[in-house]
Write a protein that holds these residues in place. Sequence first.
Motif, PDB file in Angstrom:
ATOM      1  N   SER A  13       0.827  -1.201   0.000  1.00 53.51           N
ATOM      2  CA  SER A  13       0.000   0.000   0.000  1.00 53.51           C
ATOM      3  C   SER A  13       0.858   1.247   0.000  1.00 53.51           C
ATOM      4  N   GLY A  14       2.187   1.083  -0.055  1.00 55.82           N
ATOM      5  CA  GLY A  14       3.090   2.224  -0.045  1.00 55.82           C
ATOM      6  C   GLY A  14       2.924   3.039   1.219  1.00 55.82           C
ATOM      7  N   ASN A  15       2.887   4.334   1.042  1.00 58.33           N
ATOM      8  CA  ASN A  15       2.674   5.227   2.184  1.00 58.33           C
ATOM      9  C   ASN A  15       1.238   5.736   2.214  1.00 58.33           C
ATOM     10  N   GLY A  16       0.338   4.974   1.600  1.00 56.84           N
ATOM     11  CA  GLY A  16      -1.058   5.384   1.508  1.00 56.84           C
ATOM     12  C   GLY A  16      -1.778   5.318   2.847  1.00 56.84           C
ATOM     13  N   PRO A  17      -2.989   5.896   2.907  1.00 58.97           N
ATOM     14  CA  PRO A  17      -3.777   5.914   4.148  1.00 58.97           C
ATOM     15  C   PRO A  17      -4.365   4.541   4.472  1.00 58.97           C
ATOM     16  N   ALA A  18      -5.139   4.496   5.550  1.00 58.15           N
ATOM     17  CA  ALA A  18      -5.685   3.230   6.037  1.00 58.15           C
ATOM     18  C   ALA A  18      -6.566   2.536   5.006  1.00 58.15           C
ATOM     19  N   GLU A  19      -7.248   3.316   4.163  1.00 54.62           N
ATOM     20  CA  GLU A  19      -8.090   2.705   3.135  1.00 54.62           C
ATOM     21  C   GLU A  19      -7.266   1.830   2.193  1.00 54.62           C
ATOM     22  N   CYS A  20      -6.012   2.205   1.960  1.00 48.43           N
ATOM     23  CA  CYS A  20      -5.140   1.404   1.095  1.00 48.43           C
ATOM     24  C   CYS A  20      -4.782   0.065   1.748  1.00 48.43           C
ATOM     25  N   ASN A  21      -4.774   0.033   3.082  1.00 44.48           N
ATOM     26  CA  ASN A  21      -4.569  -1.227   3.788  1.00 44.48           C
ATOM     27  C   ASN A  21      -5.751  -2.160   3.563  1.00 44.48           C
ATOM     28  N   GLN A  22      -6.950  -1.588   3.504  1.00 50.35           N
ATOM     29  CA  GLN A  22      -8.127  -2.381   3.157  1.00 50.35           C
ATOM     30  C   GLN A  22      -7.993  -2.929   1.736  1.00 50.35           C
ATOM     31  N   ALA A  23      -7.459  -2.111   0.845  1.00 48.69           N
ATOM     32  CA  ALA A  23      -7.290  -2.529  -0.544  1.00 48.69           C
ATOM     33  C   ALA A  23      -6.329  -3.705  -0.655  1.00 48.69           C
ATOM     34  N   VAL A  24      -5.233  -3.688   0.105  1.00 48.87           N
ATOM     35  CA  VAL A  24      -4.279  -4.797   0.086  1.00 48.87           C
ATOM     36  C   VAL A  24      -4.974  -6.091   0.492  1.00 48.87           C
ATOM     37  N   ALA A  25      -5.763  -6.030   1.568  1.00 45.69           N
ATOM     38  CA  ALA A  25      -6.462  -7.225   2.045  1.00 45.69           C
ATOM     39  C   ALA A  25      -7.456  -7.732   1.003  1.00 45.69           C
ATOM     40  N   GLY A  26      -8.181  -6.820   0.366  1.00 47.18           N
ATOM     41  CA  GLY A  26      -9.143  -7.232  -0.654  1.00 47.18           C
ATOM     42  C   GLY A  26      -8.479  -7.830  -1.876  1.00 47.18           C
ATOM     43  N   ILE A  27      -7.383  -7.237  -2.305  1.00 46.53           N
ATOM     44  CA  ILE A  27      -6.650  -7.751  -3.472  1.00 46.53           C
ATOM     45  C   ILE A  27      -6.042  -9.111  -3.164  1.00 46.53           C
ATOM     46  N   LEU A  28      -5.514  -9.275  -1.950  1.00 49.14           N
ATOM     47  CA  LEU A  28      -4.953 -10.562  -1.569  1.00 49.14           C
ATOM     48  C   LEU A  28      -6.018 -11.651  -1.610  1.00 49.14           C
ATOM     49  N   GLN A  29      -7.218 -11.354  -1.131  1.00 45.99           N
ATOM     50  CA  GLN A  29      -8.301 -12.343  -1.177  1.00 45.99           C
ATOM     51  C   GLN A  29      -8.665 -12.664  -2.618  1.00 45.99           C
ATOM     52  N   HIS A  30      -8.655 -11.654  -3.488  1.00 41.95           N
ATOM     53  CA  HIS A  30      -8.936 -11.877  -4.903  1.00 41.95           C
ATOM     54  C   HIS A  30      -7.891 -12.816  -5.505  1.00 41.95           C
ATOM     55  N   MET A  31      -6.635 -12.609  -5.133  1.00 40.26           N
ATOM     56  CA  MET A  31      -5.554 -13.478  -5.617  1.00 40.26           C
ATOM     57  C   MET A  31      -5.758 -14.914  -5.153  1.00 40.26           C
ATOM     58  N   LEU A  32      -6.119 -15.077  -3.883  1.00 39.05           N
ATOM     59  CA  LEU A  32      -6.335 -16.417  -3.337  1.00 39.05           C
ATOM     60  C   LEU A  32      -7.467 -17.130  -4.072  1.00 39.05           C
ATOM     61  N   ASP A  33      -8.552 -16.413  -4.330  1.00 39.16           N
ATOM     62  CA  ASP A  33      -9.687 -16.998  -5.051  1.00 39.16           C
ATOM     63  C   ASP A  33      -9.286 -17.371  -6.478  1.00 39.16           C
ATOM     64  N   GLU A  34      -8.505 -16.507  -7.113  1.00 39.58           N
ATOM     65  CA  GLU A  34      -8.112 -16.741  -8.506  1.00 39.58           C
ATOM     66  C   GLU A  34      -7.170 -17.938  -8.628  1.00 39.58           C
TER      67      GLU A  34
END
Length: 213
Positions: A13-34
């Motif tokens: 998430s780089g130096n992004g805000p807390a919302e970017c931490n949510q994005a990392v978690a969501g993308i990781l789950q997408h990767m796991l599903d894929e």
Amino acid sequence: MKHNMPIFLLITSGNGPAECNQAVAGILQHMLDETEAIGLDLDVNTKPSKHGAKSAVVVVNGLGNDAFARRWCGTIRWRSKSTLRPNHKRANCFVGVFQLTRNATQKVEVNPSDVVFESFRAGGPGGQHQNTTDSAVRATHRPTGLTAVAHEMRSQHRNKSLALERLQTLMNAQATADYEAQKNDQNQLHNTLERGNPVRCFKGTNFREERCR
């Protein structure tokens, strides 16, 4: 059975805000599903945060892992109204996915006595060809909590060896990520995150994929 060389990826998430931490978690789950859908194996080590994950190192195993990595490497955009700051105008979060160089000097050795093995029943690639015996194996490294799974082989003994090998690879991947983050600039990879020209785009709290515009 033929195996591709493992591929190391860093999701950040780089130096992004807390919302970017949510994005990392969501993308990781997408990767796991894929990866589950196409029959690849993903071993993961995350650096958690209060609202998701600051970053994650993943090791992608299996035939076709190179094509999978190409689909993900680059900037990922997530468009969603903030659930953390309802009055905030931020709509876009950007996350970077980088392929890590396999650096021969970044190696750690797993002591087998520190590893706990657990057998379980698991399906084959894409959820098909369900095993008739509990031959799948999960290896857990007690000092770090890292885990790796192997289920491709019919023999539990061979799956145990493969799971241990994957655990070793995951630890090497984390060591490589730490090395890359520390050399030259302490946040070299994080600071190279480009907030433009995303390779994949997602929308909403359910991370539905959309066409990038």
